[in-house]
Design a protein around this motif. Sequence first.
Motif, short mmCIF file in Angstrom:
data_model
loop_
_atom_site.label_atom_id
_atom_site.label_comp_id
_atom_site.label_asym_id
_atom_site.label_seq_id
_atom_site.Cartn_x
_atom_site.Cartn_y
_atom_site.Cartn_z
N VAL A 1 0.99 -1.21 -0.17
CA VAL A 1 -0.07 0.17 0.19
C VAL A 1 0.91 1.22 0.01
CG1 VAL A 1 -1.54 1.38 1.35
CG2 VAL A 1 -2.00 -0.96 1.00
N VAL A 2 1.95 1.44 0.75
CA VAL A 2 2.61 2.29 0.80
C VAL A 2 3.40 2.59 -0.33
CG1 VAL A 2 4.74 3.55 1.89
CG2 VAL A 2 3.01 2.30 3.23
N GLY A 3 3.81 1.38 -1.10
CA GLY A 3 4.58 1.50 -2.48
C GLY A 3 3.79 2.11 -3.36
N PHE A 4 2.39 1.66 -3.54
CA PHE A 4 1.63 1.86 -4.42
C PHE A 4 1.16 3.29 -4.48
CE2 PHE A 4 -0.36 -2.72 -5.32
CZ PHE A 4 1.11 -2.81 -5.97
N LEU A 5 1.05 3.91 -3.21
CA LEU A 5 0.55 5.31 -3.06
C LEU A 5 1.94 6.15 -3.16
CD1 LEU A 5 -1.78 4.97 0.23
CD2 LEU A 5 -2.32 5.60 -2.06
N ALA A 6 3.03 5.74 -2.98
CA ALA A 6 4.15 6.41 -3.39
C ALA A 6 4.39 6.27 -5.06
CB ALA A 6 5.50 5.85 -2.63
N LEU A 7 3.92 5.34 -5.62
CA LEU A 7 4.29 5.27 -7.12
C LEU A 7 2.93 6.45 -7.67
CD1 LEU A 7 4.88 1.62 -7.76
CD2 LEU A 7 6.39 3.65 -8.34
N GLY A 8 1.98 6.48 -6.98
CA GLY A 8 0.92 7.20 -7.42
C GLY A 8 1.32 8.88 -7.15
N TRP A 9 1.95 9.14 -6.09
CA TRP A 9 2.51 10.40 -5.94
C TRP A 9 3.53 10.77 -6.91
CZ3 TRP A 9 0.51 14.27 -3.56
CH2 TRP A 9 1.25 15.50 -3.56
N TRP A 10 4.54 9.64 -7.15
CA TRP A 10 5.38 10.18 -8.20
C TRP A 10 4.80 10.18 -9.55
CZ3 TRP A 10 6.87 6.15 -11.85
CH2 TRP A 10 8.12 6.39 -12.75
N GLN A 11 3.61 9.64 -9.79
CA GLN A 11 2.93 9.92 -11.29
C GLN A 11 2.17 11.27 -11.08
OE1 GLN A 11 3.35 8.24 -14.17
NE2 GLN A 11 4.62 6.52 -13.30
N ILE A 12 1.73 11.72 -10.24
CA ILE A 12 1.34 13.03 -10.03
C ILE A 12 2.43 14.14 -10.37
CG2 ILE A 12 0.56 14.68 -8.58
CD1 ILE A 12 -1.51 12.54 -7.15
N SER A 13 3.44 13.81 -9.79
CA SER A 13 4.58 14.92 -10.04
C SER A 13 5.10 14.99 -11.32
CB SER A 13 5.87 14.76 -8.84
OG SER A 13 6.40 13.35 -9.38
N ARG A 14 4.95 13.68 -12.02
CA ARG A 14 5.37 13.81 -13.51
C ARG A 14 4.45 14.27 -14.36
NH1 ARG A 14 7.45 8.31 -15.96
NH2 ARG A 14 7.36 9.76 -17.76
N ALA A 15 3.19 13.78 -13.94
CA ALA A 15 1.87 14.58 -14.76
C ALA A 15 1.94 16.08 -14.58
CB ALA A 15 0.58 13.79 -14.30
N ALA A 16 2.37 16.58 -13.34
CA ALA A 16 2.34 18.07 -13.23
C ALA A 16 3.42 18.73 -14.02
CB ALA A 16 2.45 18.47 -11.80
N SER A 17 4.49 17.91 -14.46
CA SER A 17 5.63 18.48 -15.19
C SER A 17 5.50 18.33 -16.91
CB SER A 17 6.98 17.85 -14.83
OG SER A 17 7.01 16.37 -15.16
N GLY A 18 4.07 17.83 -17.07
CA GLY A 18 3.70 18.01 -18.47
C GLY A 18 3.88 16.42 -19.13
N ASN A 19 3.71 15.52 -18.48
CA ASN A 19 3.62 13.94 -18.99
C ASN A 19 2.19 13.90 -18.89
OD1 ASN A 19 3.63 11.43 -19.88
ND2 ASN A 19 5.28 10.94 -18.45
N THR A 20 1.25 13.76 -19.93
CA THR A 20 -0.20 13.66 -19.59
C THR A 20 -0.55 12.33 -19.48
OG1 THR A 20 -0.39 13.34 -22.14
CG2 THR A 20 -0.56 15.66 -21.06
N LEU A 21 0.07 11.25 -19.97
CA LEU A 21 -0.03 9.69 -19.61
C LEU A 21 0.00 9.43 -18.08
CD1 LEU A 21 -0.77 7.25 -20.85
CD2 LEU A 21 1.71 6.81 -21.09
N SER A 22 0.71 10.38 -17.47
CA SER A 22 1.05 10.02 -16.17
C SER A 22 -0.40 10.40 -15.25
CB SER A 22 2.12 10.81 -15.49
OG SER A 22 3.26 10.40 -16.11
N TRP A 23 -1.30 10.99 -15.69
CA TRP A 23 -2.44 11.19 -14.96
C TRP A 23 -3.20 9.88 -14.80
CZ3 TRP A 23 -3.06 15.12 -11.92
CH2 TRP A 23 -2.20 16.37 -12.36
N ALA A 24 -3.31 9.09 -16.08
CA ALA A 24 -3.82 7.88 -15.63
C ALA A 24 -3.19 7.01 -14.68
CB ALA A 24 -4.14 7.05 -17.08
N TYR A 25 -1.97 6.93 -14.65
CA TYR A 25 -1.04 6.12 -13.88
C TYR A 25 -1.18 6.85 -12.28
CZ TYR A 25 1.27 3.91 -17.67
OH TYR A 25 1.42 2.95 -18.81
#
Length: 136
Positions: free
Chosen positions: A20-44
């Motif tokens: 759970v901690v790992g999956f939530l951390a990966l979700g947070w990492w994808q949010i930071s990638r999406a905020a920097s312009g990677n639109t596919l990361s919003w789905a992840y």
Amino acid sequence: MKRLWTPAWIARHVAMVVLVVGFLALGWWQISRAASGNTLSWAYAVEWPIFAGFVVFVWWREVRHTLRGPAATAPEAATGAGGTPDPAVRGVRRPVRVTRVPVAADTTDDADLTEYNRYLTWLNANPGARPGDYPG
């Protein structure tokens, strides 16, 4: 409650927390990638917390199943009034009435084909039977 503190269950608890901690951390990492312009990361970013929720769901279901204990699977729990099998209880099969069907003489020389046709005739005569119930 002691059933949930065996070594196997402690490993399950630890695995659940780590996942759970790992999956939530990966979700947070994808949010930071999406905020920097990677639109596919919003789905992840949405997908990883769903995975974490699924892990919690499976863990909770297993905890409930363990706390219910062996009483739900005991033979006396599988019978209704008068000792008759209760079909509402999972894992209880109704007895199948097996009908013996005489096989007509077959003129083919292929023994495998003859046996297969005998098997199909038996299945047709016993619609509630499973293939494993075949007496041949």
